[in-house]
Scaffold this active site. Structure first.
Site, PDB file in Angstrom:
ATOM      1  CB  SER A 212      -0.970   0.004   1.170  1.00  0.00           C
ATOM      2  OG  SER A 212      -2.030  -0.900   0.938  1.00  0.00           O
ATOM      3  CB  THR A 213       4.424   2.055   0.201  1.00  0.00           C
ATOM      4  OG1 THR A 213       4.540   1.563   1.543  1.00  0.00           O
ATOM      5  CG2 THR A 213       5.313   3.271   0.063  1.00  0.00           C
TER       6      THR A 213
END
Length: 388
Positions: free
Chosen positions: A72-73
């Site tokens: 999710s970065t």
């Protein structure tokens, strides 16, 4: 150097020696396998370190250009694409999503505004019908199902982390405006011109550079599964439909797919540079990627609340801006409560602090059990701010 710490390569300004020490401690004390960390201050690289192993058998060294899935970065670069379009007057935060994506108006969503997509407030945290990992690779099918579904809660009333759906929702708006999938738009407008080693949809020719993800220990996975059983339906859908772990993410199909919420591959150096665009109020070197106003808008809080998906994991209220999470009083991204960032499943993160002019990225392949604020992350952030 102790035998349990592998050779650490790269550079670290003397002032930031504590960051190197924290990075080494991650290997010696916190189970690190392979990782990299990069820090930029005032637009200059002050830390760029890497070390360890790119595979579970410890036969392949982590190199300067090793890539890894950052989960999710990835959401930070995806949000950046949307803000480029907002900055150009092609996307209106307060316009209905259906203005750009007419099919989205189904199931009572005709007036749902774009800002709810960026701030996890759309009520579409996960699909209602079962959705396999293979179906996740089908862009048209996934976005069609999202357009047709009814929200889990009243849109705008509360945030609820859109773990996988975020990228398809924001990404489809990008595609409807530009004709490009978000990975192609990111490459054309940002990473390509800036020469950044980050992709959404990994080219096959880069496969040899990718580190193998290693999942958290089985005991931790068991604890995580037990905690999942207590979640409400929207959270179960967000985090488990489909269930995705290291095994799927190591596959060529995952790496090649357009999954703009969780499928980005890059180096810590590239993550730091992407988040640094927000830290430097729209600048990357001497190139303006966003106006200062647009960069500030990224961290415009949309209201603190107990997140409907991650609230139990956090244990306190949090606040999402327009694409990134605010550090808040708990200091998730350092002591400045208006710093912003994003964690990736298993431990990676990107951070942007405009007041301190800090952009930071950390990537790794041994995934931890924490949904956010991995101890390795917090040790590195603490060391950076101790040096400022």
């Amino acid at each position: 150097m102790t035998p349990s710490v592998p050779l650490i390569e790269g550079h670290c300004d003397a002032r930031f020696a504590g960051v190197r020490e924290a990075f080494e401690a991650n290997f010696a004390e916190r189970g690190e396998l392979g990782a990299a960390v990069a820090v930029r201050v005032g637009g200059q690289s002050v830390v760029d370190l890497w070390g360890g192993w790119a595979d579970s058998k410890r036969t392949v060294a982590w190199e300067r250009d090793t890539l890894v899935n950052v989960w999710s970065t990835t959401k930070g670069p995806t949000a950046l694409c949307a803000h480029v379009l907002i900055d150009r007057g092609l996307l209106d935060l307060d316009a209905p999503v259906a203005t750009y994506w007419p099919e989205f108006a189904a199931a009572g969503k005709s007036s749902l505004p774009v800002r709810y997509l960026l701030s996890h407030r759309a009520g579409l945290a996960g699909l209602r019908e079962p959705h396999s990992v293979a179906e996740l690779y089908d862009w048209e099918l996934t976005t069609r199902r999202l357009a047709a579904m009814e929200p889990w809660w009243q849109p705008g009333s509360q945030s609820g982390y859109h773990a996988l759906t975020y990228g398809f929702l924001v990404g489809e708006v990008i595609r409807r405006i530009t004709g490009l999938l978000p990975g192609a738009f990111l490459r054309q407008e940002i990473t390509g011109p800036l020469g950044l080693d980050f992709t959404i949809g990994l080219p096959e020719k880069e496969a040899d550079r990718v580190a193998e993800l290693v999942h958290a220990p089985a005991a931790a996975n068991g604890e995580r599964a037990a905690s999942f059983s207590q979640l409400p339906p929207a959270a179960l859908a967000a985090l488990g439909n489909p269930p995705v772990a290291a095994a799927e993410a190591n596959s060529p199909a995952w790496r090649a797919a357009q999954i703009p919420a969780a499928g980005g591959h890059g180096t810590a150096r590239a993550v730091a540079a992407l988040y640094d665009i927000v830290a430097r109020r729209g600048l990357a070197g001497d190139r303006r990627v966003l106006s200062a106003e647009a960069a500030e808008r990224v961290r415009e809080g949309q209201g603190a609340c107990r997140d409907l998906v991650l609230g139990a994991a956090f244990g306190h209220d949090t606040e999402v801006g327009l694409g990134l999470w605010l550090s808040g009083p708990q200091g998730a991204y350092g002591p400045n409560p208006r710093a912003v960032g994003h964690d990736g499943f298993g431990g990676s993160f990107g951070l942007a602090d405009p007041e301190a002019e800090v952009g930071m990225g950390y990537v790794m392949n041994r995934m931890g059990p924490h949904l956010a604020n991995d101890p390795r992350k917090m040790a590195l952030i603490d060391a950076v701010y101790a040096a400022l």
